[in-house]
Design an enzyme around this catalytic site. Structure first.
Site, mmCIF file in Angstrom:
data_model
loop_
_atom_site.group_PDB
_atom_site.id
_atom_site.type_symbol
_atom_site.label_atom_id
_atom_site.label_comp_id
_atom_site.label_asym_id
_atom_site.label_seq_id
_atom_site.Cartn_x
_atom_site.Cartn_y
_atom_site.Cartn_z
ATOM 1 N N LYS A 59 3.862 -22.980 -9.182
ATOM 2 C CA LYS A 59 2.895 -22.033 -9.732
ATOM 3 C C LYS A 59 2.098 -22.635 -10.902
ATOM 4 O O LYS A 59 0.945 -22.263 -11.121
ATOM 5 C CB LYS A 59 3.606 -20.751 -10.174
ATOM 6 C CG LYS A 59 4.093 -19.898 -8.991
ATOM 7 C CD LYS A 59 4.803 -18.645 -9.465
ATOM 8 C CE LYS A 59 5.636 -18.012 -8.377
ATOM 9 N NZ LYS A 59 4.958 -17.026 -7.567
ATOM 10 N N LYS A 61 7.094 -6.260 -1.800
ATOM 11 C CA LYS A 61 6.195 -5.279 -1.186
ATOM 12 C C LYS A 61 6.928 -4.362 -0.202
ATOM 13 O O LYS A 61 7.816 -4.805 0.518
ATOM 14 C CB LYS A 61 5.090 -6.040 -0.435
ATOM 15 C CG LYS A 61 4.322 -6.981 -1.341
ATOM 16 C CD LYS A 61 3.633 -8.086 -0.559
ATOM 17 C CE LYS A 61 2.986 -9.090 -1.494
ATOM 18 N NZ LYS A 61 2.538 -10.299 -0.797
ATOM 19 N N ARG A 79 1.345 -19.658 3.960
ATOM 20 C CA ARG A 79 2.001 -19.326 5.236
ATOM 21 C C ARG A 79 1.437 -18.015 5.742
ATOM 22 O O ARG A 79 0.657 -17.373 5.055
ATOM 23 C CB ARG A 79 3.501 -19.155 4.983
ATOM 24 C CG ARG A 79 3.737 -18.072 3.933
ATOM 25 C CD ARG A 79 5.193 -17.822 3.657
ATOM 26 N NE ARG A 79 5.374 -17.217 2.356
ATOM 27 C CZ ARG A 79 5.270 -15.926 2.097
ATOM 28 N NH1 ARG A 79 4.943 -15.080 3.049
ATOM 29 N NH2 ARG A 79 5.449 -15.457 0.885
#
Ligand code: ADP
Ligand code: ADP
Ligand code: MG
Length: 510
Positions: free
Chosen positions: A145, A269, A324
Protein backbone atom coordinates in the site's frame (compact mmCIF):
# COMPACT_ATOMS: atom_id res chain seq x y z
CA UNK A 1 -6.37 -39.71 -6.33
CA UNK A 2 -9.73 -40.69 -7.82
CA UNK A 3 -12.68 -38.51 -7.02
CA UNK A 4 -14.56 -40.27 -4.22
CA UNK A 5 -18.28 -40.47 -4.63
CA UNK A 6 -20.14 -38.87 -1.72
CA UNK A 7 -22.91 -40.99 -0.25
CA UNK A 8 -25.70 -38.67 -1.37
CA UNK A 9 -24.63 -38.83 -5.02
CA UNK A 10 -26.40 -41.42 -7.14
CA UNK A 11 -23.90 -41.21 -10.02
CA UNK A 12 -20.71 -43.25 -9.84
CA UNK A 13 -17.32 -41.66 -10.41
CA UNK A 14 -16.96 -43.41 -13.79
CA UNK A 15 -20.39 -42.23 -14.90
CA UNK A 16 -19.54 -38.72 -13.81
CA UNK A 17 -16.31 -38.70 -15.82
CA UNK A 18 -18.12 -40.13 -18.82
CA UNK A 19 -20.82 -37.47 -18.52
CA UNK A 20 -18.19 -34.74 -18.38
CA UNK A 21 -16.58 -35.96 -21.58
CA UNK A 22 -19.94 -36.43 -23.27
CA UNK A 23 -20.93 -32.90 -22.33
CA UNK A 24 -17.69 -31.55 -23.76
CA UNK A 25 -18.39 -33.41 -27.02
CA UNK A 26 -21.98 -32.16 -27.11
CA UNK A 27 -20.89 -28.58 -26.72
CA UNK A 28 -19.39 -29.30 -30.12
CA UNK A 29 -16.74 -26.68 -29.68
CA UNK A 30 -13.08 -26.78 -30.38
CA UNK A 31 -11.39 -27.07 -26.99
CA UNK A 32 -8.65 -24.54 -27.59
CA UNK A 33 -6.81 -23.92 -24.33
CA UNK A 34 -6.62 -25.63 -20.98
CA UNK A 35 -7.21 -23.23 -18.13
CA UNK A 36 -6.75 -24.17 -14.48
CA UNK A 37 -8.76 -22.39 -11.82
CA UNK A 38 -6.63 -22.00 -8.70
CA UNK A 39 -9.53 -21.36 -6.38
CA UNK A 40 -12.68 -22.86 -4.86
CA UNK A 41 -16.24 -21.94 -3.97
CA UNK A 42 -18.46 -19.65 -5.96
CA UNK A 43 -15.63 -17.88 -7.79
CA UNK A 44 -14.26 -21.18 -9.13
CA UNK A 45 -17.73 -22.01 -10.47
CA UNK A 46 -18.02 -18.51 -11.96
CA UNK A 47 -14.67 -18.80 -13.75
CA UNK A 48 -15.25 -22.37 -14.98
CA UNK A 49 -18.50 -21.20 -16.60
CA UNK A 50 -16.66 -18.45 -18.49
CA UNK A 51 -13.89 -20.84 -19.58
CA UNK A 52 -16.43 -23.33 -20.92
CA UNK A 53 -18.44 -20.62 -22.69
CA UNK A 54 -15.25 -19.64 -24.52
CA UNK A 55 -14.77 -23.25 -25.58
CA UNK A 56 -11.66 -23.83 -23.52
CA UNK A 57 -11.12 -26.74 -21.11
CA UNK A 58 -11.62 -25.93 -17.44
CA UNK A 59 -9.41 -27.68 -14.91
CA UNK A 60 -10.46 -27.54 -11.27
CA UNK A 61 -8.29 -28.29 -8.25
CA UNK A 62 -9.46 -29.37 -4.82
CA UNK A 63 -8.32 -30.26 -1.34
CA UNK A 64 -9.94 -33.15 0.53
CA UNK A 65 -12.54 -31.05 2.47
CA UNK A 66 -13.83 -29.87 -0.94
CA UNK A 67 -14.36 -33.38 -2.30
CA UNK A 68 -18.09 -32.80 -2.70
CA UNK A 69 -17.86 -29.19 -3.90
CA UNK A 70 -19.62 -28.15 -7.06
CA UNK A 71 -16.64 -26.58 -8.80
CA UNK A 72 -14.93 -29.92 -9.33
CA UNK A 73 -18.17 -31.52 -10.53
CA UNK A 74 -18.64 -28.97 -13.32
CA UNK A 75 -14.97 -28.73 -14.33
CA UNK A 76 -13.84 -30.70 -17.39
CA UNK A 77 -10.96 -32.11 -15.36
CA UNK A 78 -10.44 -32.18 -11.60
CA UNK A 79 -7.12 -32.50 -9.78
CA UNK A 80 -6.78 -33.42 -6.13
CA UNK A 81 -3.88 -31.39 -4.77
CA UNK A 82 -3.73 -32.44 -1.15
CA UNK A 83 -5.42 -33.05 2.16
CA UNK A 84 -5.50 -29.35 2.99
CA UNK A 85 -7.18 -27.48 4.50
CA UNK A 86 -6.06 -24.27 2.80
CA UNK A 87 -2.34 -25.11 2.75
CA UNK A 88 -2.52 -26.97 -0.57
CA UNK A 89 -4.66 -24.36 -2.33
CA UNK A 90 -1.96 -21.91 -1.25
CA UNK A 91 0.99 -24.10 -2.22
CA UNK A 92 2.52 -22.49 -5.31
CA UNK A 93 4.75 -25.49 -6.14
CA UNK A 94 1.87 -27.95 -5.93
CA UNK A 95 -0.45 -25.84 -8.05
CA UNK A 96 2.21 -25.26 -10.71
CA UNK A 97 3.15 -28.96 -10.71
CA UNK A 98 -0.50 -29.95 -11.16
CA UNK A 99 -0.81 -27.45 -14.00
CA UNK A 100 2.29 -28.76 -15.76
CA UNK A 101 1.28 -32.40 -15.34
CA UNK A 102 -2.02 -31.60 -17.02
CA UNK A 103 -0.53 -29.46 -19.81
CA UNK A 104 -2.33 -26.35 -18.67
CA UNK A 105 -1.90 -23.20 -20.79
CA UNK A 106 -3.21 -20.61 -18.34
CA UNK A 107 -4.25 -20.18 -14.70
CA UNK A 108 -7.04 -18.02 -13.33
CA UNK A 109 -6.45 -17.31 -9.62
CA UNK A 110 -9.91 -15.90 -8.72
CA UNK A 111 -9.81 -13.74 -5.57
CA UNK A 112 -8.17 -14.47 -2.23
CA UNK A 113 -5.76 -17.44 -1.99
CA UNK A 114 -2.99 -16.90 -4.57
CA UNK A 115 -4.68 -14.10 -6.53
CA UNK A 116 -2.56 -11.26 -5.18
CA UNK A 117 0.62 -13.20 -4.63
CA UNK A 118 3.30 -11.87 -7.03
CA UNK A 119 5.41 -15.02 -6.47
CA UNK A 120 2.58 -17.07 -7.94
CA UNK A 121 2.24 -14.83 -10.99
CA UNK A 122 6.02 -15.04 -11.44
CA UNK A 123 6.03 -18.85 -11.02
CA UNK A 124 3.43 -19.06 -13.80
CA UNK A 125 5.55 -16.87 -16.07
CA UNK A 126 8.68 -18.92 -15.28
CA UNK A 127 6.84 -22.08 -16.31
CA UNK A 128 5.36 -20.68 -19.54
CA UNK A 129 1.88 -20.61 -18.07
CA UNK A 130 -0.27 -17.54 -18.69
CA UNK A 131 -1.35 -15.90 -15.44
CA UNK A 132 -4.80 -14.38 -15.90
CA UNK A 133 -4.21 -11.06 -14.20
CA UNK A 134 -1.64 -8.25 -14.23
CA UNK A 135 2.10 -8.92 -14.25
CA UNK A 136 3.94 -10.10 -11.13
CA UNK A 137 5.70 -6.74 -10.97
CA UNK A 138 2.45 -4.76 -10.97
CA UNK A 139 0.89 -7.06 -8.35
CA UNK A 140 3.96 -6.69 -6.18
CA UNK A 141 4.04 -2.88 -6.41
CA UNK A 142 0.32 -2.37 -5.86
CA UNK A 143 0.06 -5.04 -3.15
CA UNK A 144 2.29 -2.84 -1.07
CA UNK A 145 0.00 0.00 0.00
CA UNK A 146 2.91 2.37 0.63
CA UNK A 147 4.44 1.85 -2.82
CA UNK A 148 0.97 2.16 -4.38
CA UNK A 149 0.56 5.52 -2.63
CA UNK A 150 3.95 6.64 -3.96
CA UNK A 151 2.96 5.78 -7.54
CA UNK A 152 -0.34 7.61 -7.14
CA UNK A 153 1.25 10.67 -5.53
CA UNK A 154 3.58 10.93 -8.51
CA UNK A 155 0.61 10.74 -10.90
CA UNK A 156 -1.18 13.50 -9.00
CA UNK A 157 -4.03 11.25 -7.76
CA UNK A 158 -5.72 12.73 -4.66
CA UNK A 159 -5.23 10.81 -1.43
CA UNK A 160 -5.43 11.23 2.33
CA UNK A 161 -2.30 12.33 4.17
CA UNK A 162 -0.24 9.37 5.31
CA UNK A 163 3.24 8.20 6.27
CA UNK A 164 5.80 5.92 4.70
CA UNK A 165 6.46 2.60 6.38
CA UNK A 166 7.06 3.37 10.04
CA UNK A 167 10.54 2.47 11.30
CA UNK A 168 10.83 -0.43 13.73
CA UNK A 169 10.77 0.05 17.50
CA UNK A 170 10.35 3.30 19.38
CA UNK A 171 11.26 5.51 16.38
CA UNK A 172 8.14 4.20 14.61
CA UNK A 173 5.94 4.93 17.58
CA UNK A 174 7.37 8.46 17.88
CA UNK A 175 6.68 9.13 14.19
CA UNK A 176 3.13 7.83 14.63
CA UNK A 177 2.57 10.08 17.66
CA UNK A 178 3.88 13.06 15.69
CA UNK A 179 1.45 12.26 12.86
CA UNK A 180 -1.42 12.10 15.40
CA UNK A 181 -0.40 15.50 16.78
CA UNK A 182 -0.11 17.09 13.33
CA UNK A 183 -3.24 15.71 11.68
CA UNK A 184 -5.37 15.16 14.82
CA UNK A 185 -7.01 11.87 15.72
CA UNK A 186 -8.61 9.61 14.56
CA UNK A 187 -5.88 8.05 12.46
CA UNK A 188 -5.61 4.62 10.91
CA UNK A 189 -2.79 2.14 11.45
CA UNK A 190 -2.65 -0.04 8.36
CA UNK A 191 -0.62 -3.12 7.51
CA UNK A 192 1.45 -2.22 4.42
CA UNK A 193 0.76 -5.61 2.84
CA UNK A 194 -2.75 -6.01 4.30
CA UNK A 195 -5.90 -7.05 2.50
CA UNK A 196 -9.37 -8.50 2.93
CA UNK A 197 -10.27 -5.83 5.49
CA UNK A 198 -7.69 -7.16 7.92
CA UNK A 199 -4.71 -5.36 9.43
CA UNK A 200 -6.53 -2.03 9.87
CA UNK A 201 -6.88 -0.26 13.22
CA UNK A 202 -8.67 2.97 14.04
CA UNK A 203 -6.71 4.87 16.67
CA UNK A 204 -8.28 7.76 18.60
CA UNK A 205 -5.64 8.90 21.06
CA UNK A 206 -1.95 8.91 22.02
CA UNK A 207 -2.68 6.36 24.74
CA UNK A 208 -4.38 3.98 22.34
CA UNK A 209 -1.56 4.39 19.84
CA UNK A 210 1.04 3.52 22.49
CA UNK A 211 -0.97 0.43 23.45
CA UNK A 212 -1.69 -0.82 19.97
CA UNK A 213 1.35 0.06 17.89
CA UNK A 214 3.40 -3.05 18.58
CA UNK A 215 0.29 -5.27 18.58
CA UNK A 216 -0.53 -4.00 15.08
CA UNK A 217 2.98 -4.85 13.94
CA UNK A 218 2.92 -8.39 15.30
CA UNK A 219 -0.56 -8.99 13.94
CA UNK A 220 0.56 -7.82 10.52
CA UNK A 221 3.49 -10.21 10.72
CA UNK A 222 1.20 -13.11 11.65
CA UNK A 223 -1.41 -12.36 8.98
CA UNK A 224 0.71 -11.18 6.05
CA UNK A 225 4.19 -12.39 6.98
CA UNK A 226 5.34 -8.76 6.93
CA UNK A 227 5.27 -6.54 10.00
CA UNK A 228 5.43 -3.20 8.21
CA UNK A 229 2.69 -0.71 9.06
CA UNK A 230 1.99 2.89 8.07
CA UNK A 231 -0.54 5.55 8.98
CA UNK A 232 -3.35 7.25 7.11
CA UNK A 233 -5.51 10.10 8.27
CA UNK A 234 -9.05 8.82 8.75
CA UNK A 235 -11.77 10.01 6.43
CA UNK A 236 -14.71 10.33 8.80
CA UNK A 237 -17.80 8.38 7.78
CA UNK A 238 -16.78 8.01 4.14
CA UNK A 239 -18.51 6.32 1.27
CA UNK A 240 -16.50 3.48 -0.24
CA UNK A 241 -16.67 4.06 -3.99
CA UNK A 242 -14.66 1.92 -6.40
CA UNK A 243 -14.15 1.82 -10.14
CA UNK A 244 -13.83 -1.32 -12.27
CA UNK A 245 -10.95 -1.06 -14.68
CA UNK A 246 -10.13 -3.18 -17.72
CA UNK A 247 -6.90 -2.79 -19.65
CA UNK A 248 -5.52 -4.82 -22.53
CA UNK A 249 -1.86 -5.41 -23.36
CA UNK A 250 -2.08 -3.04 -26.32
CA UNK A 251 -2.41 0.26 -24.46
CA UNK A 252 -6.17 0.52 -24.10
CA UNK A 253 -7.65 1.15 -20.62
CA UNK A 254 -11.36 1.65 -19.97
CA UNK A 255 -13.49 1.86 -16.84
CA UNK A 256 -16.82 0.12 -16.30
CA UNK A 257 -18.23 2.71 -13.92
CA UNK A 258 -18.54 2.82 -10.16
CA UNK A 259 -19.72 0.59 -7.33
CA UNK A 260 -20.70 1.58 -3.81
CA UNK A 261 -19.41 -0.85 -1.19
CA UNK A 262 -20.06 1.28 1.90
CA UNK A 263 -22.16 -1.34 3.67
CA UNK A 264 -19.37 -3.08 5.52
CA UNK A 265 -18.71 -4.81 8.78
CA UNK A 266 -15.19 -4.63 10.19
CA UNK A 267 -13.97 -3.16 6.89
CA UNK A 268 -15.39 -6.12 4.94
CA UNK A 269 -18.10 -5.61 2.37
CA UNK A 270 -21.57 -7.09 2.79
CA UNK A 271 -23.77 -5.36 0.21
CA UNK A 272 -22.51 -3.88 -3.07
CA UNK A 273 -24.26 -1.62 -5.52
CA UNK A 274 -23.59 -0.48 -9.09
CA UNK A 275 -23.42 2.28 -10.04
CA UNK A 276 -22.67 4.33 -6.90
CA UNK A 277 -25.68 6.39 -5.84
CA UNK A 278 -23.80 9.70 -5.99
CA UNK A 279 -26.10 12.02 -7.91
CA UNK A 280 -23.44 14.45 -9.13
CA UNK A 281 -22.64 12.98 -12.57
CA UNK A 282 -19.66 15.30 -13.01
CA UNK A 283 -18.10 14.02 -9.81
CA UNK A 284 -18.71 10.41 -10.81
CA UNK A 285 -17.07 11.00 -14.20
CA UNK A 286 -14.12 12.65 -12.49
CA UNK A 287 -13.66 9.69 -10.14
CA UNK A 288 -13.82 7.27 -13.09
CA UNK A 289 -11.30 9.28 -15.11
CA UNK A 290 -9.00 9.42 -12.09
CA UNK A 291 -9.24 5.64 -11.80
CA UNK A 292 -8.16 5.22 -15.42
CA UNK A 293 -5.27 7.59 -14.78
CA UNK A 294 -4.30 5.59 -11.67
CA UNK A 295 -4.36 2.29 -13.59
CA UNK A 296 -2.25 3.76 -16.37
CA UNK A 297 0.23 5.19 -13.87
CA UNK A 298 0.70 1.66 -12.54
CA UNK A 299 1.07 0.10 -16.05
CA UNK A 300 -1.97 -1.94 -15.23
CA UNK A 301 -3.20 -4.75 -17.49
CA UNK A 302 -6.24 -7.06 -17.18
CA UNK A 303 -9.15 -6.41 -14.78
CA UNK A 304 -8.66 -4.48 -11.55
CA UNK A 305 -10.40 -2.16 -9.15
CA UNK A 306 -9.40 1.29 -8.00
CA UNK A 307 -10.87 1.97 -4.55
CA UNK A 308 -11.65 5.48 -3.26
CA UNK A 309 -13.10 7.02 -0.14
CA UNK A 310 -15.53 9.92 -0.59
CA UNK A 311 -16.09 12.28 2.34
CA UNK A 312 -19.23 14.23 3.28
CA UNK A 313 -17.97 17.28 1.32
CA UNK A 314 -17.63 15.11 -1.81
CA UNK A 315 -13.85 15.10 -1.79
CA UNK A 316 -12.49 11.78 -2.96
CA UNK A 317 -9.26 10.02 -2.06
CA UNK A 318 -7.40 7.07 -3.56
CA UNK A 319 -7.28 4.06 -1.24
CA UNK A 320 -5.84 1.09 -3.14
CA UNK A 321 -5.92 -0.93 -6.33
CA UNK A 322 -7.10 -4.54 -6.06
CA UNK A 323 -5.19 -6.51 -8.68
CA UNK A 324 -7.78 -9.20 -9.33
CA UNK A 325 -11.41 -9.89 -10.03
CA UNK A 326 -13.51 -8.81 -7.04
CA UNK A 327 -16.29 -10.60 -5.27
CA UNK A 328 -18.64 -7.82 -6.34
CA UNK A 329 -17.77 -7.78 -10.07
CA UNK A 330 -21.27 -9.17 -10.73
CA UNK A 331 -23.02 -5.84 -10.10
CA UNK A 332 -20.88 -4.18 -12.76
CA UNK A 333 -21.60 -7.01 -15.19
CA UNK A 334 -25.34 -6.57 -14.64
CA UNK A 335 -25.36 -2.84 -15.37
CA UNK A 336 -22.88 -2.87 -18.27
CA UNK A 337 -23.65 -6.25 -19.86
CA UNK A 338 -19.90 -6.92 -20.04
CA UNK A 339 -18.69 -10.32 -18.84
CA UNK A 340 -15.62 -9.32 -16.84
CA UNK A 341 -14.21 -12.82 -16.35
CA UNK A 342 -14.60 -13.68 -20.05
CA UNK A 343 -12.84 -10.40 -20.86
CA UNK A 344 -10.05 -11.19 -18.37
CA UNK A 345 -9.37 -14.51 -20.09
CA UNK A 346 -9.36 -13.03 -23.57
CA UNK A 347 -7.07 -10.16 -22.61
CA UNK A 348 -4.64 -12.52 -20.85
CA UNK A 349 -4.46 -14.54 -24.07
CA UNK A 350 -3.31 -11.34 -25.79
CA UNK A 351 -6.56 -10.20 -27.43
CA UNK A 352 -7.41 -6.53 -27.84
CA UNK A 353 -10.30 -4.90 -26.00
CA UNK A 354 -13.29 -5.04 -28.32
CA UNK A 355 -15.01 -2.00 -26.83
CA UNK A 356 -14.00 1.58 -26.19
CA UNK A 357 -14.99 3.89 -23.35
CA UNK A 358 -17.90 5.26 -25.39
CA UNK A 359 -19.32 1.75 -25.86
CA UNK A 360 -19.67 1.27 -22.11
CA UNK A 361 -23.19 2.21 -21.08
CA UNK A 362 -24.53 1.94 -17.55
CA UNK A 363 -28.11 0.73 -17.55
CA UNK A 364 -30.17 0.66 -14.34
CA UNK A 365 -28.93 -0.50 -10.95
CA UNK A 366 -27.68 -3.74 -9.46
CA UNK A 367 -27.38 -4.88 -5.84
CA UNK A 368 -25.38 -7.85 -4.62
CA UNK A 369 -25.68 -9.45 -1.20
CA UNK A 370 -23.11 -11.93 0.06
CA UNK A 371 -25.18 -14.74 1.57
CA UNK A 372 -22.92 -16.26 4.17
CA UNK A 373 -23.41 -19.25 6.46
CA UNK A 374 -23.11 -17.04 9.52
CA UNK A 375 -25.28 -15.99 12.42
CA UNK A 376 -25.38 -12.16 12.40
CA UNK A 377 -27.00 -12.16 15.84
CA UNK A 378 -24.05 -14.07 17.23
CA UNK A 379 -21.33 -11.71 15.97
CA UNK A 380 -21.56 -13.29 12.50
CA UNK A 381 -20.30 -16.60 13.88
CA UNK A 382 -19.61 -19.02 10.99
CA UNK A 383 -22.05 -21.92 10.67
CA UNK A 384 -19.63 -24.26 8.83
CA UNK A 385 -19.93 -28.01 9.37
CA UNK A 386 -23.70 -27.98 8.90
CA UNK A 387 -25.55 -29.65 6.06
CA UNK A 388 -27.72 -27.57 3.75
CA UNK A 389 -30.85 -29.65 4.15
CA UNK A 390 -33.10 -27.46 2.02
CA UNK A 391 -31.93 -25.11 -0.72
CA UNK A 392 -34.56 -23.27 -2.75
CA UNK A 393 -33.27 -20.27 -4.67
CA UNK A 394 -35.42 -17.56 -6.23
CA UNK A 395 -35.70 -16.93 -9.95
CA UNK A 396 -37.33 -14.47 -12.30
CA UNK A 397 -36.42 -11.36 -14.22
CA UNK A 398 -33.18 -9.63 -13.28
CA UNK A 399 -31.96 -12.25 -10.80
CA UNK A 400 -28.51 -13.81 -10.80
CA UNK A 401 -27.03 -16.38 -8.44
CA UNK A 402 -23.34 -17.21 -8.10
CA UNK A 403 -22.94 -20.05 -5.64
CA UNK A 404 -21.53 -23.50 -5.14
CA UNK A 405 -23.68 -25.24 -2.55
CA UNK A 406 -26.68 -27.43 -3.15
CA UNK A 407 -29.20 -29.38 -1.15
CA UNK A 408 -27.40 -32.12 0.75
CA UNK A 409 -24.04 -30.33 0.76
CA UNK A 410 -22.19 -30.12 4.05
CA UNK A 411 -20.37 -26.79 4.32
CA UNK A 412 -16.69 -27.39 5.07
CA UNK A 413 -15.70 -25.66 8.31
CA UNK A 414 -12.27 -24.75 7.09
CA UNK A 415 -13.00 -22.17 4.41
CA UNK A 416 -14.76 -18.83 4.34
CA UNK A 417 -18.50 -18.78 4.85
CA UNK A 418 -19.71 -17.29 1.56
CA UNK A 419 -22.38 -19.65 0.17
CA UNK A 420 -23.94 -17.72 -2.66
CA UNK A 421 -23.99 -14.19 -4.02
CA UNK A 422 -27.35 -12.95 -5.09
CA UNK A 423 -27.31 -10.07 -7.55
CA UNK A 424 -30.46 -8.38 -8.82
CA UNK A 425 -30.82 -5.85 -11.59
CA UNK A 426 -33.54 -3.24 -12.01
CA UNK A 427 -34.27 -0.16 -14.09
CA UNK A 428 -34.59 2.22 -11.14
CA UNK A 429 -33.05 2.07 -7.68
CA UNK A 430 -36.39 1.41 -6.01
CA UNK A 431 -37.31 -1.33 -8.46
CA UNK A 432 -33.96 -2.96 -7.70
CA UNK A 433 -34.53 -2.76 -3.94
CA UNK A 434 -38.04 -4.21 -4.36
CA UNK A 435 -36.65 -7.07 -6.45
CA UNK A 436 -33.98 -7.81 -3.85
CA UNK A 437 -36.62 -7.90 -1.10
CA UNK A 438 -38.77 -10.32 -3.08
CA UNK A 439 -35.80 -12.57 -3.83
CA UNK A 440 -34.60 -12.64 -0.23
CA UNK A 441 -38.10 -13.62 0.86
CA UNK A 442 -38.18 -16.38 -1.75
CA UNK A 443 -34.77 -17.76 -0.77
CA UNK A 444 -34.99 -20.74 1.55
CA UNK A 445 -31.85 -22.21 3.05
CA UNK A 446 -32.26 -24.61 5.91
CA UNK A 447 -29.50 -26.18 7.98
CA UNK A 448 -27.03 -23.40 8.66
CA UNK A 449 -28.15 -19.95 9.77
CA UNK A 450 -27.50 -17.42 7.03
CA UNK A 451 -27.29 -13.67 6.56
CA UNK A 452 -30.55 -13.64 4.53
CA UNK A 453 -32.85 -12.37 7.32
CA UNK A 454 -30.30 -9.67 8.15
CA UNK A 455 -30.33 -8.42 4.54
CA UNK A 456 -34.12 -8.41 4.62
CA UNK A 457 -33.85 -5.90 7.46
CA UNK A 458 -31.47 -3.74 5.40
CA UNK A 459 -33.68 -3.55 2.31
CA UNK A 460 -36.54 -2.23 4.45
CA UNK A 461 -34.43 0.30 6.31
CA UNK A 462 -35.22 3.91 5.21
CA UNK A 463 -31.62 5.17 5.07
CA UNK A 464 -30.67 2.28 2.80
CA UNK A 465 -33.71 2.94 0.65
CA UNK A 466 -32.76 6.61 0.36
CA UNK A 467 -29.36 5.54 -1.00
CA UNK A 468 -27.54 7.91 1.32
CA UNK A 469 -25.30 5.86 3.60
CA UNK A 470 -21.61 5.50 4.41
CA UNK A 471 -19.24 2.97 5.96
CA UNK A 472 -20.69 3.60 9.45
CA UNK A 473 -24.07 2.23 8.30
CA UNK A 474 -24.10 -1.14 10.15
CA UNK A 475 -22.76 0.44 13.35
CA UNK A 476 -25.44 3.12 13.20
CA UNK A 477 -28.29 0.64 12.89
CA UNK A 478 -28.31 -1.86 15.75
CA UNK A 479 -32.04 -2.39 15.13
CA UNK A 480 -31.10 -4.39 12.00
CA UNK A 481 -30.24 -7.30 14.30
CA UNK A 482 -33.77 -7.49 15.67
CA UNK A 483 -35.36 -10.15 13.48
CA UNK A 484 -36.68 -13.69 13.45
CA UNK A 485 -34.60 -16.42 11.78
CA UNK A 486 -37.72 -17.78 10.12
CA UNK A 487 -37.71 -14.78 7.84
CA UNK A 488 -40.48 -15.91 5.54
CA UNK A 489 -43.20 -18.47 5.01
CA UNK A 490 -40.85 -20.16 2.51
CA UNK A 491 -38.15 -20.62 5.08
CA UNK A 492 -40.56 -21.81 7.73
CA UNK A 493 -41.76 -24.42 5.29
CA UNK A 494 -38.16 -25.30 4.42
CA UNK A 495 -37.37 -25.94 8.08
CA UNK A 496 -40.43 -28.15 8.34
CA UNK A 497 -39.50 -30.15 5.23
CA UNK A 498 -35.95 -30.50 6.52
CA UNK A 499 -37.22 -31.87 9.79
CA UNK A 500 -39.50 -34.42 8.12
CA UNK A 501 -36.71 -35.54 5.79
CA UNK A 502 -34.27 -35.71 8.64
CA UNK A 503 -36.55 -38.16 10.39
CA UNK A 504 -36.90 -40.31 7.28
CA UNK A 505 -33.29 -40.40 6.19
CA UNK A 506 -30.17 -38.38 6.56
CA UNK A 507 -29.13 -38.00 2.94
CA UNK A 508 -30.27 -36.13 -0.13
CA UNK A 509 -29.67 -36.40 -3.82
CA UNK A 510 -28.34 -33.51 -5.85
P1 ADP B 1 -13.51 -7.88 -2.47
O1 ADP B 1 -13.57 -6.44 -2.69
O2 ADP B 1 -13.27 -8.66 -3.71
O3 ADP B 1 -14.57 -8.37 -1.61
P2 ADP B 1 -11.93 -8.53 -0.25
O4 ADP B 1 -10.88 -7.59 0.18
O5 ADP B 1 -13.14 -8.68 0.58
O6 ADP B 1 -12.21 -8.04 -1.69
O7 ADP B 1 -11.30 -9.96 -0.51
C1 ADP B 1 -11.92 -11.01 -1.22
C2 ADP B 1 -11.45 -12.34 -0.71
O8 ADP B 1 -10.05 -12.40 -0.74
C3 ADP B 1 -11.86 -12.58 0.72
O9 ADP B 1 -12.19 -13.95 0.86
C4 ADP B 1 -10.64 -12.21 1.49
O10 ADP B 1 -10.57 -12.89 2.72
C5 ADP B 1 -9.54 -12.63 0.55
N1 ADP B 1 -8.34 -11.81 0.67
C6 ADP B 1 -8.16 -10.54 0.25
N2 ADP B 1 -6.91 -10.11 0.49
C7 ADP B 1 -6.26 -11.14 1.05
C8 ADP B 1 -4.93 -11.34 1.53
N3 ADP B 1 -4.00 -10.39 1.45
N4 ADP B 1 -4.60 -12.53 2.04
C9 ADP B 1 -5.50 -13.52 2.10
N5 ADP B 1 -6.78 -13.39 1.67
C10 ADP B 1 -7.16 -12.23 1.16
P1 ADP C 1 -8.16 -3.82 2.29
O1 ADP C 1 -6.93 -3.99 1.48
O2 ADP C 1 -8.18 -4.66 3.49
O3 ADP C 1 -9.40 -3.88 1.47
P2 ADP C 1 -8.48 -0.93 2.33
O4 ADP C 1 -7.35 0.00 2.40
O5 ADP C 1 -9.14 -1.09 1.01
O6 ADP C 1 -8.02 -2.35 2.87
O7 ADP C 1 -9.60 -0.50 3.40
C1 ADP C 1 -10.71 -1.30 3.68
C2 ADP C 1 -11.80 -0.47 4.33
O8 ADP C 1 -11.29 0.19 5.51
C3 ADP C 1 -12.35 0.66 3.47
O9 ADP C 1 -13.38 0.24 2.63
C4 ADP C 1 -12.81 1.66 4.52
O10 ADP C 1 -14.08 1.32 5.02
C5 ADP C 1 -11.80 1.51 5.63
N1 ADP C 1 -10.70 2.48 5.50
C6 ADP C 1 -9.47 2.24 5.00
N2 ADP C 1 -8.69 3.34 5.03
C7 ADP C 1 -9.44 4.32 5.56
C8 ADP C 1 -9.22 5.72 5.87
N3 ADP C 1 -8.05 6.32 5.64
N4 ADP C 1 -10.24 6.43 6.42
C9 ADP C 1 -11.43 5.83 6.66
N5 ADP C 1 -11.71 4.54 6.40
C10 ADP C 1 -10.74 3.77 5.85
MG1 MG D 1 -9.79 -2.64 -0.12
Amino acid sequence: MPLPCPKWCFISVEQLDYKRKEMSRKRGVLLKKKILVANRGEIAVRIIRAIQELGHTAVGIYETPDTAARHIRIADEAIWIGAGPRCDYLDIDKVIKAAKNHNVDAIHPGYGFLAENPDFAQACADNDIIFIGPTAEVISRLGNKVIAREIMAEAGIPMVPGTDNLPEGDAGLQEALAFGAKYKYPIMLKATCGGGGRGIRLVESDEQLKEEYSIARSEAKAAFNDDRVYIEKVVVQPKHVEVQIIADQHGSTVHLGTRDCSIQRRNQKLVEIAPSLIEDKKLVDEICDTAVKAAQAANYTNAGTVEFLVDSDWNYYFMEINTRVQVEHTVTEMVTGIDIVRTQIKLALGKKLLFSQDDVQIRGFAIEVRINAEDPKNDFMPEGGKMVSVYRSPGGYGVRLDGFVYQGFTIPEVYDSLLVKMTVHGYTWHETVDRMRRCLKNFAISGPKTTIPFYLQIVDEPEFQSGNFDTSYIEKHPELFDYSDDHSEVNKLAHLIAEIHHKKQNTYAI
